[in-house]
Design a protein around this motif. Structure first.
Motif, mmCIF file in Angstrom:
data_model
loop_
_atom_site.group_PDB
_atom_site.id
_atom_site.type_symbol
_atom_site.label_atom_id
_atom_site.label_comp_id
_atom_site.label_asym_id
_atom_site.label_seq_id
_atom_site.Cartn_x
_atom_site.Cartn_y
_atom_site.Cartn_z
ATOM 1 N N GLY A 79 8.017 23.116 17.992
ATOM 2 C CA GLY A 79 8.174 22.421 16.458
ATOM 3 C C GLY A 79 7.182 21.649 16.485
ATOM 4 O O GLY A 79 7.498 20.421 15.843
ATOM 5 N N LEU A 80 5.934 21.663 17.139
ATOM 6 C CA LEU A 80 4.841 20.815 16.687
ATOM 7 C C LEU A 80 4.512 20.500 15.287
ATOM 8 O O LEU A 80 4.462 21.400 14.222
ATOM 9 N N LYS A 81 4.278 19.277 15.173
ATOM 10 C CA LYS A 81 3.946 18.722 13.733
ATOM 11 C C LYS A 81 2.364 18.008 13.789
ATOM 12 O O LYS A 81 1.952 17.760 14.821
ATOM 13 N N PRO A 82 1.975 17.744 12.777
ATOM 14 C CA PRO A 82 0.224 17.480 12.612
ATOM 15 C C PRO A 82 0.439 15.989 13.139
ATOM 16 O O PRO A 82 -0.741 15.653 13.894
ATOM 17 N N GLU A 83 1.618 15.252 13.150
ATOM 18 C CA GLU A 83 1.726 14.036 13.605
ATOM 19 C C GLU A 83 1.729 14.068 15.096
ATOM 20 O O GLU A 83 1.539 12.856 15.818
ATOM 21 N N ASP A 84 1.874 15.144 15.847
ATOM 22 C CA ASP A 84 1.716 15.165 17.095
ATOM 23 C C ASP A 84 0.292 15.089 17.812
ATOM 24 O O ASP A 84 0.128 15.458 19.113
ATOM 25 N N THR A 85 -0.683 15.357 16.975
ATOM 26 C CA THR A 85 -1.964 15.555 17.195
ATOM 27 C C THR A 85 -2.547 14.032 18.033
ATOM 28 O O THR A 85 -2.334 13.182 17.495
ATOM 29 N N ALA A 86 -2.846 14.502 19.109
ATOM 30 C CA ALA A 86 -3.504 13.086 19.977
ATOM 31 C C ALA A 86 -3.937 13.816 21.402
ATOM 32 O O ALA A 86 -3.909 15.012 21.739
ATOM 33 N N VAL A 87 -4.527 12.904 22.073
ATOM 34 C CA VAL A 87 -4.771 13.074 23.588
ATOM 35 C C VAL A 87 -3.696 12.786 24.221
ATOM 36 O O VAL A 87 -2.950 11.640 24.168
ATOM 37 N N TYR A 88 -3.289 13.705 25.199
ATOM 38 C CA TYR A 88 -1.937 13.261 25.993
ATOM 39 C C TYR A 88 -2.481 13.308 27.320
ATOM 40 O O TYR A 88 -3.264 14.020 27.851
ATOM 41 N N TYR A 89 -1.996 12.299 27.915
ATOM 42 C CA TYR A 89 -2.064 11.716 29.107
ATOM 43 C C TYR A 89 -0.740 11.908 30.004
ATOM 44 O O TYR A 89 0.248 11.710 29.652
ATOM 45 N N CYS A 90 -1.007 12.035 31.410
ATOM 46 C CA CYS A 90 0.029 11.846 32.196
ATOM 47 C C CYS A 90 -0.179 10.783 33.327
ATOM 48 O O CYS A 90 -1.585 10.693 33.540
ATOM 49 N N ALA A 91 0.743 10.165 33.926
ATOM 50 C CA ALA A 91 0.564 8.953 34.720
ATOM 51 C C ALA A 91 1.803 8.814 35.622
ATOM 52 O O ALA A 91 2.694 9.576 35.645
ATOM 53 N N THR A 92 1.202 8.388 36.976
ATOM 54 C CA THR A 92 2.306 8.266 37.943
ATOM 55 C C THR A 92 2.700 6.824 38.206
ATOM 56 O O THR A 92 2.208 5.917 38.074
ATOM 57 N N ASN A 93 4.331 6.890 38.510
ATOM 58 C CA ASN A 93 4.620 5.426 38.891
ATOM 59 C C ASN A 93 5.593 5.741 40.276
ATOM 60 O O ASN A 93 6.177 6.502 40.368
ATOM 61 N N PHE A 94 5.079 4.928 41.222
ATOM 62 C CA PHE A 94 5.486 4.971 42.454
ATOM 63 C C PHE A 94 6.846 3.839 42.933
ATOM 64 O O PHE A 94 7.242 3.771 43.899
ATOM 65 N N ASP A 95 7.208 3.244 41.863
ATOM 66 C CA ASP A 95 8.290 2.199 41.911
ATOM 67 C C ASP A 95 9.663 2.619 41.650
ATOM 68 O O ASP A 95 10.455 2.004 42.147
ATOM 69 N N VAL A 96 9.773 3.573 40.686
ATOM 70 C CA VAL A 96 11.023 3.863 39.957
ATOM 71 C C VAL A 96 11.360 4.922 40.628
ATOM 72 O O VAL A 96 10.684 5.999 40.737
ATOM 73 N N SER A 97 12.660 5.240 41.040
ATOM 74 C CA SER A 97 13.255 6.375 41.491
ATOM 75 C C SER A 97 14.421 7.255 40.702
ATOM 76 O O SER A 97 14.185 8.267 40.842
ATOM 77 N N THR A 98 14.705 6.348 39.575
ATOM 78 C CA THR A 98 15.584 7.237 38.586
ATOM 79 C C THR A 98 15.300 6.598 37.307
ATOM 80 O O THR A 98 14.954 5.413 37.132
ATOM 81 N N ILE A 99 15.568 7.384 36.238
ATOM 82 C CA ILE A 99 15.547 7.023 34.810
ATOM 83 C C ILE A 99 17.021 6.666 34.254
ATOM 84 O O ILE A 99 17.955 7.486 34.144
ATOM 85 N N THR A 100 17.037 5.491 33.836
ATOM 86 C CA THR A 100 18.260 5.182 33.613
ATOM 87 C C THR A 100 18.462 5.028 31.881
ATOM 88 O O THR A 100 19.363 5.760 31.282
ATOM 89 N N GLN A 101 17.722 4.317 31.435
ATOM 90 C CA GLN A 101 17.569 4.225 30.023
ATOM 91 C C GLN A 101 16.525 4.532 29.263
ATOM 92 O O GLN A 101 16.144 5.374 28.548
ATOM 93 N N ASN A 102 15.349 3.959 29.780
ATOM 94 C CA ASN A 102 14.000 3.989 29.051
ATOM 95 C C ASN A 102 13.130 4.371 30.241
ATOM 96 O O ASN A 102 13.264 4.068 31.632
ATOM 97 N N CYS A 103 12.103 4.938 30.002
ATOM 98 C CA CYS A 103 10.994 5.270 30.702
ATOM 99 C C CYS A 103 10.125 3.924 31.281
ATOM 100 O O CYS A 103 10.276 2.949 30.480
ATOM 101 N N GLU B 220 3.465 -0.075 33.839
ATOM 102 C CA GLU B 220 4.033 0.262 35.022
ATOM 103 C C GLU B 220 3.548 1.605 35.816
ATOM 104 O O GLU B 220 4.167 1.761 36.880
ATOM 105 N N TYR B 221 2.556 2.114 35.334
ATOM 106 C CA TYR B 221 2.073 3.380 35.936
ATOM 107 C C TYR B 221 0.852 2.929 36.806
ATOM 108 O O TYR B 221 -0.172 2.076 36.428
ATOM 109 N N HIS B 222 0.649 3.632 37.763
ATOM 110 C CA HIS B 222 -0.251 3.503 38.921
ATOM 111 C C HIS B 222 -1.722 4.360 38.513
ATOM 112 O O HIS B 222 -2.929 3.688 38.762
ATOM 113 N N TYR B 223 -1.473 5.501 38.408
ATOM 114 C CA TYR B 223 -2.870 6.461 38.335
ATOM 115 C C TYR B 223 -2.566 7.282 37.186
ATOM 116 O O TYR B 223 -1.456 7.913 36.786
ATOM 117 N N TRP B 224 -3.674 7.533 36.517
ATOM 118 C CA TRP B 224 -3.917 8.160 35.163
ATOM 119 C C TRP B 224 -4.819 9.476 35.249
ATOM 120 O O TRP B 224 -5.572 9.354 36.102
#
Length: 128
Positions: free
Chosen positions: A85-109, A114-118
């Protein structure tokens, strides 16, 4: 050396779908979090989604809930972002990154700082 590589971007019409991949390598940890972010021209980078490698817990931005799905393949250290269901407003450069401190997602990312490598990013363009 930790490496994070995104792939799967492209041009898609409104209402269409894309699947992004994020391959992480160069580390061996019991747990980590992969986060997806995006940055549109003239705007700040914003969080999209995240997933824990250990228990598969996830988080989503309100703007993508119900349209995007994040998943993981721990054997390949790869995370996927299925975007429907992509929308024009989804247009962007998408990045992923790693966090090595958090083990589980409880409420928010974890927050953007807080991310170490991109990765270098992959362009997603939604246009007719």
């Amino acid at each position: 050396q930790v490496q994070v590589v995104e792939s799967g971007g492209g041009l898609v019409q409104p209402g269409g779908s894309l699947r992004l991949s994020c391959a992480a390598s160069g580390f061996t940890l019991d747990y980590y979090v992969i986060g997806w972010f995006r940055q549109a021209p003239g705007k700040e980078r914003e969080g999209v989604s995240c997933i824990s490698s250990s228990d598969g817990s996830t988080g989503y931005a309100d703007s993508v809930k119900g349209r995007f799905t994040i998943s993981r393949d721990n054997a390949k250290n790869t995370v996927y972002l299925q975007m429907n269901g992509l929308k024009p407003e989804d247009t962007a450069v998408y990045y992923c990154a790693t966090n090595f401190d958090v083990s589980t997602i409880t409420q928010n990312c974890p927050g953007i700082y807080e991310y170490h490598y991109w990765g270098q990013g992959t362009q997603v363009t939604v246009s007719s």
